[in-house]
Scaffold this active site. Structure first.
Site, PDB file in Angstrom:
ATOM      1  N   ASN A 158      -5.104   4.203   5.227  1.00  0.00           N
ATOM      2  CA  ASN A 158      -3.715   3.780   5.311  1.00  0.00           C
ATOM      3  C   ASN A 158      -2.902   4.517   6.548  1.00  0.00           C
ATOM      4  O   ASN A 158      -1.676   4.165   6.843  1.00  0.00           O
ATOM      5  CB  ASN A 158      -2.716   3.945   4.383  1.00  0.00           C
ATOM      6  CG  ASN A 158      -1.735   3.065   4.299  1.00  0.00           C
ATOM      7  OD1 ASN A 158      -2.104   1.935   4.560  1.00  0.00           O
ATOM      8  ND2 ASN A 158      -0.811   3.009   3.274  1.00  0.00           N
TER       9      ASN A 158
ATOM     10  N   MET B 204       0.882  -1.158  -0.022  1.00  0.00           N
ATOM     11  CA  MET B 204      -0.066   0.023  -0.071  1.00  0.00           C
ATOM     12  C   MET B 204       0.813   1.139   0.001  1.00  0.00           C
ATOM     13  O   MET B 204       0.295   2.395  -0.101  1.00  0.00           O
ATOM     14  CB  MET B 204      -0.738  -0.024   1.299  1.00  0.00           C
ATOM     15  CG  MET B 204      -2.086  -0.906   1.235  1.00  0.00           C
ATOM     16  SD  MET B 204      -3.382  -0.806   2.337  1.00  0.00           S
ATOM     17  CE  MET B 204      -2.418  -1.204   4.086  1.00  0.00           C
ATOM     18  N   CYS B 205       1.896   1.045  -0.179  1.00  0.00           N
ATOM     19  CA  CYS B 205       3.061   2.321   0.019  1.00  0.00           C
ATOM     20  C   CYS B 205       3.149   2.857   1.323  1.00  0.00           C
ATOM     21  O   CYS B 205       2.102   2.902   2.166  1.00  0.00           O
ATOM     22  CB  CYS B 205       2.874   3.400  -0.897  1.00  0.00           C
ATOM     23  SG  CYS B 205       2.691   2.758  -2.866  1.00  0.00           S
ATOM     24  N   GLU B 206       4.366   3.257   1.666  1.00  0.00           N
ATOM     25  CA  GLU B 206       4.249   4.197   3.148  1.00  0.00           C
ATOM     26  C   GLU B 206       5.396   5.423   2.846  1.00  0.00           C
ATOM     27  O   GLU B 206       6.241   5.415   1.976  1.00  0.00           O
ATOM     28  CB  GLU B 206       4.847   3.082   4.174  1.00  0.00           C
ATOM     29  CG  GLU B 206       3.809   2.155   4.440  1.00  0.00           C
ATOM     30  CD  GLU B 206       4.119   1.504   5.938  1.00  0.00           C
ATOM     31  OE1 GLU B 206       4.672   2.307   6.718  1.00  0.00           O
ATOM     32  OE2 GLU B 206       3.811   0.312   5.985  1.00  0.00           O
TER      33      GLU B 206
ATOM     34  N   ASN C 127       6.312  -3.609   0.863  1.00  0.00           N
ATOM     35  CA  ASN C 127       6.034  -2.535  -0.328  1.00  0.00           C
ATOM     36  C   ASN C 127       7.572  -2.558  -1.187  1.00  0.00           C
ATOM     37  O   ASN C 127       8.327  -1.843  -1.107  1.00  0.00           O
ATOM     38  CB  ASN C 127       5.992  -1.133   0.115  1.00  0.00           C
ATOM     39  CG  ASN C 127       5.007  -0.741   1.108  1.00  0.00           C
ATOM     40  OD1 ASN C 127       3.719  -0.698   0.584  1.00  0.00           O
ATOM     41  ND2 ASN C 127       4.934  -1.096   2.472  1.00  0.00           N
TER      42      ASN C 127
END
Length: 344
Positions: A190, A1-3, A29
């Protein structure tokens, strides 16, 4: 989900521990990692379309002592729009009005977003929704003829972020080398969190590994600032962004919104103490304001923890004694005065 990861401090710092903790988030990721920072007025962007924990370059960055900056923006990618590749790896950078902007995004915009988010002279090099948004924002900033930022401009940018957010999920970090802009998705997608780090420093534990470090012997006591991350990286007291919230950081302080960390009672206590020509006792504050004693004590404790108030070191009693005396933190008086002038 990307960070996402961001740092903003009052002096150049090394990102060693924060980047070490964040680098592990690349396990989930795996489609790229990147780090942008400002060794001078221009930005330096290091990025690869690789899993961060598999990258010799990211391992080198973690330990390299000469990487120092007041602002950092980092990203680990889980590809949702655009294939894995260097051009689609965050952060992205562009020059505008003699400043180099960097940008990283977490989320996904719907397919028709390009019809609404028009481009000017800035064009994407890759195929992500993120870079398209960045180019759109730069065009909007250029059209506004914005060369220096004010509170009115922060409010305008906040509305722009909300407009973009209407097209999908949208968390982002953006910087011009002076400010760090952090926006959290209006639906809470998120998560986005921040923590303040300043003296007195003590031990912290990284959440994703069995690692503890005591900052007391490592940090300059004059160093202070904020760390922003999608999810907390350490066992410190991280705070959540509100959905749809923009927070702007500069020189290790929050400059928008000025009242982000303060309740109405805390602001009223600051008004009373700041207006006094001398240090003010807890008893006098309680008498003046007239709130319940326990509420005032709780607010005083909060203001001490946030470093808006200081107890006089000549006191012979603890902070919660009626005879304890307080004054406003000298380093924050300019910010306090701005808050009070706004009549919040």
């Amino acid at each position: 989900m990307c960070e996402l990861l961001g740092l903003c401090f009052n002096q150049p710092v090394r990102p060693r521990i924060s980047f070490r903790a964040f680098r592990r988030r690349g396990e989930y990721n795996p489609d790229g990692w990147g780090l942008a920072f400002y060794p001078g007025k221009s930005a330096l962007v290091l990025k690869e379309p690789l899993k961060s924990m598999d990258s010799p370059l990211s391992a080198f960055v973690q330990e390299y002592s000469y990487i120092r900056s007041k602002i950092f923006v980092a990203h680990v990618r889980h590809a949702s729009v655009g294939p894995t590749g260097y051009d689609n790896t965050h952060p992205f950078s562009r020059e505008l009005n003699g400043r180099e902007y960097v940008f990283a995004h977490n989320g996904t915009l719907r397919r028709n977003f390009k019809k609404r988010l028009k481009l000017g002279r800035f064009k994407p090099l890759g195929g992500t929704d993120s870079e398209h948004v960045f180019c759109h924002l730069l065009s909007e900033i250029e059209e506004r003829e914005l060369e220096s930022w004010s509170v009115v401009d922060f409010q305008w940018l906040h509305e722009k972020f909300k407009e973009i957010n209407m097209h999908g999920t949208f968390n982002c970090l953006m910087s011009d080398g002076e400010h760090l802009f952090a926006y959290h998705d209006i639906g809470g997608y998120n998560g986005l969190h921040y923590v303040r780090r300043e003296a007195p420093f003590g031990p912290i534990i990284l959440i994703d590994e069995d690692f503890e470090i005591n900052f007391a012997g490592e940090k300059d006591p004059s160093q202070r600032g904020y760390i922003i991350a999608t999810q907390p990286l350490t066992n410190e007291g991280w705070q959540c962004f509100n959905p749809g919230e923009l927070i702007v950081f500069r020189d290790g302080e929050i400059v928008y919104p000025l009242d982000r960390e303060l309740s109405k009672l805390e602001i009223e206590i600051l008004r009373v103490v700041r207006g006094s020509p001398h240090r003010m006792s807890l008893r006098a504050i309680i008498d003046y304001i007239g709130y319940d004693k326990s509420e005032i004590r709780s607010a005083i404790k909060s203001l001490l923890e946030k470093r808006y108030l200081r107890q006089d070191r000549r006191d012979k009693v603890s902070w919660d004694d009626d005879d304890a005396t307080f004054f406003t933190e000298p380093r924050k008086r300019e910010i306090i005065d701005k808050i009070l002038r706004r009549g919040i």
